[in-house]
Design an enzyme around this catalytic site. Structure first.
Site, PDB file in Angstrom:
ATOM      1  N   LYS A  13       0.832  -1.059  -0.125  1.00 15.63           N
ATOM      2  CA  LYS A  13      -0.031  -0.092  -0.090  1.00 15.63           C
ATOM      3  C   LYS A  13       0.997   1.202   0.025  1.00 15.63           C
ATOM      4  CE  LYS A  13      -2.099  -0.883   3.870  1.00 15.63           C
ATOM      5  NZ  LYS A  13      -1.615  -2.200   4.392  1.00 15.63           N
ATOM      6  N   ARG A 172      -0.451  -8.316  14.011  1.00 16.24           N
ATOM      7  CA  ARG A 172      -0.866  -7.169  12.800  1.00 16.24           C
ATOM      8  C   ARG A 172      -1.784  -7.980  11.965  1.00 16.24           C
ATOM      9  NH1 ARG A 172       4.306  -4.521  10.966  1.00 16.24           N
ATOM     10  NH2 ARG A 172       3.221  -3.307   9.580  1.00 16.24           N
TER      11      ARG A 172
HETATM   12  P1  AMP Z   1       0.895   1.077   9.380  1.00 14.68           P
HETATM   13  O1  AMP Z   1       2.256   1.923   9.345  1.00 14.68           O
HETATM   14  O2  AMP Z   1      -0.494   1.500   8.630  1.00 14.68           O
HETATM   15  O3  AMP Z   1       1.247  -0.222   9.369  1.00 14.68           O
HETATM   16  O4  AMP Z   1       0.326   1.194  10.840  1.00 14.68           O
HETATM   17  C1  AMP Z   1       1.210   0.893  12.071  1.00 14.68           C
HETATM   18  C2  AMP Z   1       0.501   0.906  13.084  1.00 14.68           C
HETATM   19  O5  AMP Z   1      -0.460   2.073  13.433  1.00 14.68           O
HETATM   20  C3  AMP Z   1      -0.714  -0.164  13.059  1.00 14.68           C
HETATM   21  O6  AMP Z   1      -0.300  -1.365  13.526  1.00 14.68           O
HETATM   22  C4  AMP Z   1      -1.535   0.355  14.343  1.00 14.68           C
HETATM   23  O7  AMP Z   1      -1.308  -0.065  15.497  1.00 14.68           O
HETATM   24  C5  AMP Z   1      -1.600   1.903  14.150  1.00 14.68           C
HETATM   25  N1  AMP Z   1      -2.672   2.337  13.036  1.00 14.68           N
HETATM   26  C6  AMP Z   1      -2.426   3.006  11.568  1.00 14.68           C
HETATM   27  N2  AMP Z   1      -3.387   3.260  11.199  1.00 14.68           N
HETATM   28  C7  AMP Z   1      -4.395   2.978  11.722  1.00 14.68           C
HETATM   29  C8  AMP Z   1      -6.012   2.979  11.737  1.00 14.68           C
HETATM   30  N3  AMP Z   1      -6.540   3.278  10.762  1.00 14.68           N
HETATM   31  N4  AMP Z   1      -6.768   2.224  12.737  1.00 14.68           N
HETATM   32  C9  AMP Z   1      -6.087   2.071  13.901  1.00 14.68           C
HETATM   33  N5  AMP Z   1      -4.768   1.842  14.261  1.00 14.68           N
HETATM   34  C10 AMP Z   1      -3.928   2.368  13.112  1.00 14.68           C
END
Ligand code: AMP
Length: 222
Positions: A13, A172
């Site tokens: 993504k 995750r």
């Molecule tokens: P990412 O970089 O998108 O993989 O996000 C890293 C972490 O941030 C995730 O594992 C969640 O702990 C938190 N996070 C990011 N976006 C969201 C969201 N839309 N809702 C809830 N937690 C989020």
């Protein structure tokens, strides 16, 4: 044009939304990046989010919806944005539609990057980022042209995300299956969902995405 990227962690993504950001003149909004910046600043939001992020759990809907609402209201988002990592729950998807509707806007297309789960852990544990310019790499599928040197800026410093450790990745993926995958029918039933084969090499995934965007009649490409 407002776009959402959906897909499990490691589906690509971030990589694909950065490529589209450049080519379509849209703003990439990564809620994960926003939270990591809050953690680095040591803000109240960062303190609330850190332990959940470290454990591979989602942060609360209330916190993330408020943060996102503030971001998409900013001037640079008025021509369109790409959401990378939001929504991640049905409540977030519904709140997003509501907040856009209040502004006379909507989501034009939802791109689902479909990747077999059994390759995700390897993909994620191999990824790293240039500490200087943020360019992303993967040890196996996308290494720098010269080992240890960033292709984009020449820096020799790289970082890895704390939550890219194998044990956190397992959590995750569980959160993804339990809370995020159920959003897909929400977008499917309104005809906005496009499935993209995220197992292909990066350039081929980009080509599939562009083909999908070309099929959306109301989109005006820049
Ligand atoms: P990412 O970089 O998108 O993989 O996000 C890293 C972490 O941030 C995730 O594992 C969640 O702990 C938190 N996070 C990011 N976006 C969201 C969201 N839309 N809702 C809830 N937690 C989020």
């Amino acid at each position: 044009m407002n776009i959402i990227f959906l897909g499990p962690p490691g589906a690509g993504k971030g990589t694909q939304s950065k490529l589209l950001e450049d080519q379509y003149g849209l703003v990439q909004i990564s809620t994960g990046d926003m939270l990591r910046a809050e953690v680095a600043r040591g803000s109240a939001i960062g303190q609330e989010a850190k332990s959940l992020m470290d454990a591979g759990k989602l942060v609360s809907d209330a916190l993330i919806i408020a943060m996102l609402k503030g971001r998409i209201g900013q001037d640079d988002c008025q021509n369109g944005f790409i959401l990378d990592g939001f929504p991640r729950t049905l409540a977030q998807a519904e709140a997003l539609d509501e907040m856009l509707k209040a502004d006379g806007k909507s989501i034009d297309v939802v791109l689902f990057l479909d990747v077999d789960e059994d390759i995700l852990a390897d993909r994620i544990s191999g990824r790293f980022t240039c500490a200087n310019c943020g360019r992303t790499y993967n040890e196996v599928s996308n290494p720098p042209r010269v080992a240890g040197k960033c292709d984009a800026c020449g820096s020799h410093e790289f970082t890895r995300r704390a939550d890219d450790k194998r044990e956190t990745v397992v959590e995750r993926l569980k959160e993804y299956r339990k809370l995020t995958a159920p959003i897909l029918p929400f977008y499917e039933k309104t005809g906005r969902l496009h499935s993209i084969n995220g197992m292909l090499p990066t350039a081929e995934v980009t080509a599939e995405i562009k083909a999908a965007l070309g099929e959306i009649p109301k989109i005006t490409q820049k």
